[in-house]
Design a protein around this motif. Sequence first.
Motif, PDB file in Angstrom:
ATOM      1  N   ASN A  39      38.880  32.071  13.581  1.00  0.00           N
ATOM      2  CA  ASN A  39      39.713  32.897  12.700  1.00  0.00           C
ATOM      3  C   ASN A  39      39.462  34.391  12.850  1.00  0.00           C
ATOM      4  OD1 ASN A  39      41.008  30.674  11.589  1.00  0.00           O
ATOM      5  ND2 ASN A  39      39.485  30.430   9.969  1.00  0.00           N
ATOM      6  N   ALA A  40      38.269  34.775  13.289  1.00  0.00           N
ATOM      7  CA  ALA A  40      37.960  36.198  13.411  1.00  0.00           C
ATOM      8  C   ALA A  40      38.764  36.869  14.510  1.00  0.00           C
ATOM      9  CB  ALA A  40      36.465  36.385  13.669  1.00  0.00           C
ATOM     10  N   VAL A  41      39.275  36.106  15.472  1.00  0.00           N
ATOM     11  CA  VAL A  41      39.994  36.660  16.614  1.00  0.00           C
ATOM     12  C   VAL A  41      41.473  36.882  16.292  1.00  0.00           C
ATOM     13  CG1 VAL A  41      40.727  36.184  18.993  1.00  0.00           C
ATOM     14  CG2 VAL A  41      38.396  35.679  18.270  1.00  0.00           C
ATOM     15  N   ILE A  42      42.028  36.059  15.430  1.00  0.00           N
ATOM     16  CA  ILE A  42      43.471  36.079  15.179  1.00  0.00           C
ATOM     17  C   ILE A  42      43.982  37.440  14.714  1.00  0.00           C
ATOM     18  CG2 ILE A  42      45.314  35.062  13.776  1.00  0.00           C
ATOM     19  CD1 ILE A  42      43.821  32.415  13.913  1.00  0.00           C
ATOM     20  N   PRO A  43      43.286  38.168  13.814  1.00  0.00           N
ATOM     21  CA  PRO A  43      43.799  39.495  13.419  1.00  0.00           C
ATOM     22  C   PRO A  43      43.949  40.466  14.584  1.00  0.00           C
ATOM     23  CG  PRO A  43      42.118  38.753  11.876  1.00  0.00           C
ATOM     24  CD  PRO A  43      42.105  37.784  13.014  1.00  0.00           C
ATOM     25  N   TYR A  44      43.119  40.346  15.605  1.00  0.00           N
ATOM     26  CA  TYR A  44      43.250  41.218  16.774  1.00  0.00           C
ATOM     27  C   TYR A  44      44.538  40.907  17.536  1.00  0.00           C
ATOM     28  CZ  TYR A  44      38.369  42.698  16.239  1.00  0.00           C
ATOM     29  OH  TYR A  44      37.205  43.233  15.768  1.00  0.00           O
ATOM     30  N   ILE A  45      44.842  39.625  17.675  1.00  0.00           N
ATOM     31  CA  ILE A  45      46.037  39.234  18.418  1.00  0.00           C
ATOM     32  C   ILE A  45      47.297  39.636  17.665  1.00  0.00           C
ATOM     33  CG2 ILE A  45      47.324  37.273  19.372  1.00  0.00           C
ATOM     34  CD1 ILE A  45      44.661  35.819  19.730  1.00  0.00           C
ATOM     35  N   LEU A  46      47.310  39.410  16.348  1.00  0.00           N
ATOM     36  CA  LEU A  46      48.510  39.676  15.561  1.00  0.00           C
ATOM     37  C   LEU A  46      48.822  41.167  15.445  1.00  0.00           C
ATOM     38  CD1 LEU A  46      48.093  37.109  12.644  1.00  0.00           C
ATOM     39  CD2 LEU A  46      49.442  36.875  14.718  1.00  0.00           C
ATOM     40  N   SER A  47      47.827  42.017  15.690  1.00  0.00           N
ATOM     41  CA  SER A  47      48.077  43.459  15.611  1.00  0.00           C
ATOM     42  C   SER A  47      48.883  43.963  16.799  1.00  0.00           C
ATOM     43  CB  SER A  47      46.752  44.222  15.547  1.00  0.00           C
ATOM     44  OG  SER A  47      46.052  44.129  16.785  1.00  0.00           O
TER      45      SER A  47
END
Length: 390
Positions: free
Chosen positions: A89-97
């Motif tokens: 889950n920690a990686v998903i915010p980077y991708i969605l940005s």
Amino acid sequence: MNIATQVGVGGNRHNTSNLYNPGEMKKTWTNSSPEVTIHPLDDVWIPSLGPLRPHLLSSVDASQVHSLLNFSDDHGNWDTRKLSTLFNNAVIPYILSIRYLDPSDLPDRPIWSLNGKHSFDIKSAYSSLLGSSWKTESQSWKKIWSLQVPQRFCFFLWLSLKGRHGPFFRSEFVDWLQLNMGSHELHPSRGLPWSMLFISTIWQLWKARNDLVFNDAHFNDDILLQRIHWKLPELGWVCLTTDGAVSLRTGIGSVGGVFQADDGSWITGFNNIIGIVCPLQTELWGIFLGLQLAWENGFERLLIQFNSKEAIKRLTSMQASSDPCSLVRAIARIRHRGWATEIQWIPHEGNKPTNMLAKLDNLPNYDVTIFSPPPESLLPLLDFDMSHSL
């Protein structure tokens, strides 16, 4: 898909795309050959994260993840459900940005990757060279410049804490200043942040004292609590105000937007979590999402107001449609559709309802939340703007 190759110091080349602003290199080199493609796990296409392969869940077969299509839905957007089955889950915010690839966008070309502007500036280069050696003397300085008041107020307070105003401010007075500027309470009758009213008031008092001493001018106390406020758009226009916020703790950005008619009445509003972004990207995401919603709602004349001067500069430039930032280019394409749009800068203190909407704690996921009636917490600020906009 148009891609670019990333060049390292030693001359090693790795396929990547400048649409994703690689975080390790300072620039990427254009290579529009159609047979070259990026690898979603091994190429660097997300700022300050690096390759995605180390972040795969242990249960995932990496050989089955070979295209960005593995991350998207049928409409060409990031699919958070798919992403959650592939990465922690920690990686998903980077991708969605990162804005998903648009087939109609420009070919890749060299960009600067050390800031959200995608263009060289001395500040980002210096920060990169300095690394982690910079140590802030005191958290007080950060508090000053994060206050949501005009910059002249912040500068005045900075001088006060530095002792540059002479005997007017003594050492015991500094503690009083810090206590009030750090207050999170609201004024009981006006519903405005006390820290904003406090610094506005003492700045007016300081200015009045100087006018009295040097100009023999008498002070009118009626102006003490005057506030810059939102103004009605022209007849027949819909006003969209947008704002963004980035959490200092998590780095996750969120945006808010408010649509109002030419009589000031509420039409609709929205907010959305964006991901790990810089402040400029957050502002651009808010404008982009607001334009999409405005087009879907059939608005024919749209006034867009926000308080980022850097975004204003980029979006009103003659080169906006070829800007290094894909969000700027996307906004330019939407504005060129068959409707009328205007962009207008407003000060931060005149954009309070939207700022509060961007910071609401009720953001459950990464989907856009639509507010048909406004949230109750916004009503005092909306009423204030309405009463001062006529």
